[in-house]
Design a protein around this motif. Sequence first.
Motif, short mmCIF file in Angstrom:
data_model
loop_
_atom_site.label_atom_id
_atom_site.label_comp_id
_atom_site.label_asym_id
_atom_site.label_seq_id
_atom_site.Cartn_x
_atom_site.Cartn_y
_atom_site.Cartn_z
N ILE A 180 0.86 -1.18 0.00
CA ILE A 180 0.00 0.00 0.00
C ILE A 180 0.90 1.23 0.00
N THR A 181 0.87 1.99 -1.09
CA THR A 181 1.74 3.17 -1.18
C THR A 181 0.99 4.39 -0.68
N VAL A 182 1.58 5.07 0.28
CA VAL A 182 0.96 6.27 0.83
C VAL A 182 1.63 7.49 0.19
N ASP A 196 -2.71 6.82 10.02
CA ASP A 196 -4.11 6.42 9.80
C ASP A 196 -4.23 5.00 9.27
N HIS A 197 -3.24 4.58 8.51
CA HIS A 197 -3.30 3.25 7.90
C HIS A 197 -2.88 2.12 8.85
N LEU A 198 -2.25 2.47 9.96
CA LEU A 198 -1.71 1.43 10.84
C LEU A 198 -2.83 0.62 11.49
N ILE A 202 -1.44 -4.84 8.95
CA ILE A 202 -0.17 -4.36 8.41
C ILE A 202 1.01 -5.08 9.06
N ALA A 203 1.85 -5.68 8.23
CA ALA A 203 3.04 -6.37 8.76
C ALA A 203 4.17 -5.37 8.98
N GLU A 224 6.48 4.56 17.23
CA GLU A 224 5.85 4.23 18.50
C GLU A 224 4.43 3.71 18.23
N GLN A 225 3.74 4.41 17.34
CA GLN A 225 2.38 4.02 16.96
C GLN A 225 2.39 2.65 16.28
N ALA A 226 3.40 2.43 15.43
CA ALA A 226 3.53 1.15 14.73
C ALA A 226 3.68 0.02 15.75
N ARG A 227 4.53 0.25 16.72
CA ARG A 227 4.79 -0.79 17.73
C ARG A 227 3.51 -1.13 18.49
N LYS A 228 2.73 -0.11 18.82
CA LYS A 228 1.47 -0.34 19.53
C LYS A 228 0.54 -1.24 18.72
N ASN A 229 0.64 -1.14 17.40
CA ASN A 229 -0.22 -1.95 16.52
C ASN A 229 0.45 -3.25 16.08
N GLY A 230 1.59 -3.55 16.66
CA GLY A 230 2.29 -4.78 16.28
C GLY A 230 2.88 -4.75 14.88
#
Lengths: 444, 126
Positions: A180-182, A196-198, A202-203, A224-230
């Motif tokens: 998915i290209t942002v 918003d996409h996280l 999402i891997a 940080e946000q990415a980590r919260k979403n795994g």
Amino acid sequence: MPYIPHTPDEQQAMLATIGVPDMAALFADIPPELRPKSFDLPQGQSEMSVLSHMEELAARNSTDLTSFLGAGFYDHYNPAAIKALASRGEFFTAYTPYQPEASQGTLQAIFEYQTSICRLLDMEYSNASLYDGGTAIYEAIMMAVRKTRKRTKILVSQGVNPIYRTMLDSYTTNLNLELITVPHNQGQTDVAALMDHLDEDIAAIIVQNPNFFGSANDFTQLFEQARKNGVVSILSVYPVMQSVLKTPGEMGADIAVAEGQSLGLPLSFGGPYLGIMTCTKPLIRQMPGRIVGKTTDVDGKTGYVLTLQAREQHIRRHKATSNICSNQSLCAVCSLMYLALLGPEGLKRTAELSIQQAHYAAERLTSIPGVSLYNKTPFTNEFVLSLPCEASKVINALVDKKFIPGFPLGRYYEGMDNMLLVACTEKTSNQDIGILAELMGGVL
Amino acid sequence: MIPDNLLYTKSHEWAKIQGEEAVIGITQFAQEQLGDLTFVELPEAGQTISAGEEMGTVESVKAASEIYAPISGEVVEVNSELEDAPEKVNEDPYGQGWLIKIKIAEVPENLLSPSQYEAHIAEEAH
């Protein structure tokens, strides 16, 4: 090892030994339609005439251009010692070091390379290198996919080098993965859109610093946000700039990758280059390629060994973590020499000079009527100019004057035909910038 | 050497059914084939695993092998001691070297009895 072709007599002897009458019988198992019709090779020539032919071909290249091209590959000065040292037989070999008893020197050099790279990027582990920066990004997403198991979507910022994104497209064509290209936001990596996409599909998320338009970023919050979403966060960087920018480790990236060309490797028509790859401890078992470790032998003496080999291709074959079958030892060792010769201060000075020259160039070039700076936030040694005409027109006009003013962004970004990506290094002189400004002013 | 209170897979996992739960591990034969284990990667508690599908990896000095789930269900406990002491799998594969406990969703019919597993490894040894 010398290359000694065998004589017809020797060929006969070999055929006789294995009990085959002639060469045709030896290759009988290959269906005729799969055999080459002809090798289409010209007659043999003398060394002197081959050399003169090659020189004639080489002379068709323009090698005396003043270049402001960057786009991921940069013309930094390489100390002469690198070439001299790297040419030594101890380093200059295609041999890959499996056996620690035979290759302590090579293994130690790679270990030192890994250590330097970890320090530069502030990351916990580095492998012994991959083919190039684009391959490293692909391998990084595969690490994330293995780690996150059932997740199949990869979030890619459009601020990531389009050459790498093209490679990703191609490498993942036959895999069950969705890229998915942002889109970028006027040259800025759109952190808000990425956030918003996280979600839990999402891997991995891939961003670049400085981004393709030269703008420097801080992705701490995003990661940080990415980590919260795994989600595994992957950061691609320009290694020279890591001496002055916030590092991947400081930002909290899980995997940091880079094209290592800027660390002591010549541009040389696109390779061979160096894929830098680092990660944090929880991901080490997913890391492809080789990793050299330091240990002690039974007598307590220091020894270097290839470690974590159980997932490597020469053992696992069909189940290997990656199909990368070799690393870039010689290029990695060149980078180590570059880092060692410059030292932390020298590297920082190289980055600072490059940034300084780029800012001077931006100032000079934007004083040309109709030319403006596209970057709205801090940039390092590369920036985007908005021109009153197509960038390719300016490039074509200036190449005749032995100047390459930059990279035309319209080639990879729709609607950006008038945008020119300009890069400077510590090699770019004020005089070069002055002449470029005058030439560009003349064309526009 | 093959405990008679367990069920087995052809890929050398064992399962001990205790009411609604099952304990899962790898067999003595498997750990012998692998040699000294250096790392065990297991699913996390809360994760759902399906019989026959990969649920983790065991890594020795010379090889890394997948572990396949013998039974479907939700992971309720993971043997966290293996993180620092994977050698427990070598030392005591049916005891302290257990891997995970799951809440059973479905037990497949093709699991091997102790005698069937014994025959299976005898065949593999050939």
